[in-house]
Design a protein around this motif. Structure first.
Motif, short mmCIF file in Angstrom:
data_model
loop_
_atom_site.label_atom_id
_atom_site.label_comp_id
_atom_site.label_asym_id
_atom_site.label_seq_id
_atom_site.Cartn_x
_atom_site.Cartn_y
_atom_site.Cartn_z
N UNK A 1 41.15 28.28 21.32
CA UNK A 1 42.57 28.51 21.58
C UNK A 1 42.83 30.02 21.69
N UNK A 2 43.76 30.40 22.55
CA UNK A 2 44.07 31.83 22.71
C UNK A 2 44.69 32.40 21.44
N UNK A 3 45.42 31.57 20.70
CA UNK A 3 46.03 32.01 19.45
C UNK A 3 45.75 30.96 18.38
N UNK A 4 45.71 31.35 17.12
CA UNK A 4 45.47 30.35 16.06
C UNK A 4 46.50 29.23 16.14
N UNK A 5 46.03 28.02 16.06
CA UNK A 5 46.93 26.89 16.22
C UNK A 5 46.44 25.69 15.44
N UNK A 6 47.38 24.91 14.95
CA UNK A 6 47.05 23.64 14.31
C UNK A 6 47.34 22.47 15.25
N UNK A 7 47.80 22.76 16.45
CA UNK A 7 48.17 21.73 17.41
C UNK A 7 47.07 21.51 18.43
N UNK A 8 46.76 20.26 18.71
CA UNK A 8 45.75 19.95 19.70
C UNK A 8 46.09 20.57 21.04
N UNK A 9 47.36 20.55 21.39
CA UNK A 9 47.78 21.07 22.68
C UNK A 9 47.54 22.56 22.81
N UNK A 10 47.35 23.24 21.69
CA UNK A 10 47.12 24.68 21.73
C UNK A 10 45.72 25.07 22.14
N UNK A 11 44.81 24.10 22.19
CA UNK A 11 43.41 24.38 22.48
C UNK A 11 43.10 24.10 23.94
N UNK A 12 42.50 25.06 24.59
CA UNK A 12 42.33 24.96 26.05
C UNK A 12 40.90 24.61 26.47
N UNK A 13 39.95 24.91 25.62
CA UNK A 13 38.55 24.61 25.95
C UNK A 13 37.97 23.72 24.86
N UNK A 14 37.23 22.71 25.29
CA UNK A 14 36.68 21.72 24.37
C UNK A 14 35.20 21.49 24.65
N UNK A 15 34.46 21.23 23.59
CA UNK A 15 33.09 20.79 23.76
C UNK A 15 33.04 19.30 24.03
N UNK A 16 31.83 18.80 24.20
CA UNK A 16 31.67 17.39 24.55
C UNK A 16 31.65 16.49 23.32
N UNK A 17 31.53 17.08 22.16
CA UNK A 17 31.54 16.32 20.91
C UNK A 17 30.16 15.98 20.41
N UNK A 18 30.06 15.81 19.11
CA UNK A 18 28.81 15.38 18.48
C UNK A 18 29.14 14.31 17.45
N UNK A 19 28.35 13.25 17.45
CA UNK A 19 28.64 12.10 16.59
C UNK A 19 28.13 12.35 15.18
N UNK A 20 28.98 12.10 14.21
CA UNK A 20 28.61 12.13 12.80
C UNK A 20 28.84 10.73 12.24
N UNK A 21 27.81 10.15 11.69
CA UNK A 21 27.91 8.82 11.10
C UNK A 21 27.45 8.90 9.66
#
Length: 122
Positions: A99-119
């Protein structure tokens, strides 16, 4: 853009530990605030922890306080999430995001990884 790639997920028994890593490409990593999110099956994506460009940490979500630690190494373009005392309810896909600025909102984040599974097994 800031391509992000998570790693470190896997299957672990309850009470165990995992360390997630998020590697960023390019020189812009240090200019972004970062966050770890997770999404369990049938549930909404939620913020686990966030960290500012300089390392200031947003309070962790209550369910992980005292067990998870977020950190970053700007020299290595990397974000980490140390997860201890894992519980079955921690099972989810974990994502890092920028995110360009610190944020607690999902909408504030512009770039995302593909995710990693934790079980976490009981």
């Amino acid at each position: 853009q800031v391509p992000l790639v998570e790693s470190g997920g896997g299957l672990v028994q309850a009470g165990g530990s995992l360390r997630l890593s998020c590697a960023a490409s390019g020189r812009a990593f240090s200019s972004y605030a970062m966050g770890w999110f997770r999404q369990a099956p049938g549930k909404e994506r939620e913020l686990v922890a966030a960290i500012s460009q300089s390392g200031g940490i947003t309070p962790y979500t209550d369910s992980v306080k005292g067990r998870f630690t977020i950190s970053r190494d700007n020299a290595k373009n990397s974000l980490y999430l140390q997860m201890n005392s894992l519980k079955p309810e921690d099972t989810a896909v974990y994502y890092c995001a920028a995110s360009a600025t610190p944020s607690t909102r999902i909408a504030g984040y512009v770039y995302w990884g593909q995710g990693t599974q934790v079980t976490v097994s009981s």
